[in-house]
Write an enzyme that holds these catalytic residues in place. Structure first.
Site, PDB file in Angstrom:
ATOM      1  N   ASP A  36       0.834  -1.201   0.000  1.00  0.00           N
ATOM      2  CA  ASP A  36       0.000   0.000   0.000  1.00  0.00           C
ATOM      3  C   ASP A  36       0.866   1.247   0.000  1.00  0.00           C
ATOM      4  OD1 ASP A  36      -2.769  -0.913   0.109  1.00  0.00           O
ATOM      5  OD2 ASP A  36      -2.152  -1.869   1.982  1.00  0.00           O
ATOM      6  N   ASP A 177     -10.115  -5.650  -1.388  1.00  0.00           N
ATOM      7  CA  ASP A 177      -9.185  -5.080  -0.413  1.00  0.00           C
ATOM      8  C   ASP A 177      -9.972  -4.373   0.682  1.00  0.00           C
ATOM      9  OD1 ASP A 177      -7.013  -4.010   0.897  1.00  0.00           O
ATOM     10  OD2 ASP A 177      -6.405  -2.674  -0.730  1.00  0.00           O
TER      11      ASP A 177
HETATM   12  C1  DX5 Z   1      -5.425  -0.578   2.391  1.00  0.00           C
HETATM   13  C2  DX5 Z   1      -4.930  -1.906   2.932  1.00  0.00           C
HETATM   14  C3  DX5 Z   1      -5.808  -2.298   4.027  1.00  0.00           C
HETATM   15  C4  DX5 Z   1      -5.421  -3.454   4.883  1.00  0.00           C
HETATM   16  C5  DX5 Z   1      -6.287  -4.603   4.630  1.00  0.00           C
HETATM   17  O1  DX5 Z   1      -5.606  -0.543   1.053  1.00  0.00           O
HETATM   18  O2  DX5 Z   1      -4.699  -2.871   1.960  1.00  0.00           O
HETATM   19  O3  DX5 Z   1      -7.059  -2.426   3.516  1.00  0.00           O
HETATM   20  O4  DX5 Z   1      -4.107  -3.770   4.952  1.00  0.00           O
HETATM   21  O5  DX5 Z   1      -6.453  -5.324   5.757  1.00  0.00           O
HETATM   22  P1  DX5 Z   1      -7.610  -5.214   6.850  1.00  0.00           P
HETATM   23  O6  DX5 Z   1      -8.730  -4.406   6.329  1.00  0.00           O
HETATM   24  O7  DX5 Z   1      -7.937  -6.646   7.082  1.00  0.00           O
HETATM   25  O8  DX5 Z   1      -6.964  -4.580   8.024  1.00  0.00           O
HETATM   26 ZN    ZN Z   2      -4.440  -1.964  -0.518  1.00  0.00          ZN
END
Ligand code: DX5
Ligand code: ZN
Length: 221
Positions: A36, A177
């Site tokens: 990210d 995601d």
């Molecule tokens: C942002 C990231 C988050 C995260 C996904 O784009 O990709 O969405 O790490 O994991 P969760 O929502 O399970 O914390």
């Molecule tokens: Zn992401």
């Protein structure tokens, strides 16, 4: 149905166990590593960047899945030194030049992916279907890990699969995601998703990454 891929989110890694975590992912055969990139403008947060990508590539052969949450990505693709086989997603909402951004990814040797926020309609894809290998559907609003699934996005996954199939895009993948928990992953898979970003809701929940990956795989196979 396309075979399922798991893409663990590198912003969730415990840095004290970084190398060990990568080994676990390699042994478990994860297909992608989700990175990210946030610029503090498109989303109100900063995360990983170009140096992180460069160093990560030295440590693993798993292809990167770059999620660019940055404005005007079309000018910034060269900064990332995209490698063959890597996925690069750009947000439709982040640019007035979506096709230019996707084409820049293709010409750099990457797999172009169009990312859509939860409220963004699918028709922004109408004239870029030839330019993409996948659609990344945000199932939370981007910016932070640990949020709750927006229920309407489950319907959006199914709508997106139908939309792509009806337009000859049966090979275009759908990545989800945000809050991809074990439970939500089952629903996302049933709706037509095939690539799952695994963050704090699944793979990084608790200590046992290996068994979490196996659990997630069972949920989406
Ligand atoms: C942002 C990231 C988050 C995260 C996904 O784009 O990709 O969405 O790490 O994991 P969760 O929502 O399970 O914390
Ligand atoms: Zn992401």
């Amino acid at each position: 149905m396309l075979t399922s891929f798991v893409s663990p989110s590198m912003m969730c890694v415990d840095y004290r166990r970084f190398a060990e975590t990568l080994r676990t992912f390699e042994e478990a055969g994860v297909e992608l590593l989700h990175v990210d990139v946030m610029d503090g403008v498109f989303v109100k947060n900063y995360t990983l960047g170009t140096d992180f990508c460069r160093n990560l590539r030295k440590m693993t052969s798993i292809p990167l899945d770059l999620h660019l949450m940055i404005t005007e990505p079309e000018w910034k693709i060269p900064w990332f030194d995209v490698q063959p086989g890597e996925w690069v997603s750009v947000h439709a909402e982040a640019t007035g030049h979506l096709q230019r951004a996707l084409a820049a990814i293709r010409s750099a040797g990457g797999k172009p992916v169009c990312a859509l926020n939860p409220a963004t309609p699918l028709d922004v894809l109408d004239y870029v279907l030839d330019d993409i290998d996948a659609v990344l559907l945000m199932t939370v609003n981007p910016g932070f890990a640990g949020q709750k699934l927006i229920p309407a996005t489950l319907r959006k996954i199914a709508d997106c699969r139908r939309y792509l199939d009806e337009r000859g895009g049966g090979g275009i993948r759908i990545e989800t995601d945000g809050n991809v928990s074990f439970e939500n992953a089952v629903k996302m898979r049933a709706a037509g998703a095939d690539t799952f970003v695994a963050g704090s809701s699944s793979v990084f929940r608790g200590e046992d990454l290996r068994s979490n990956i196996e659990h997630l795989r069972r949920c989406v196979t």
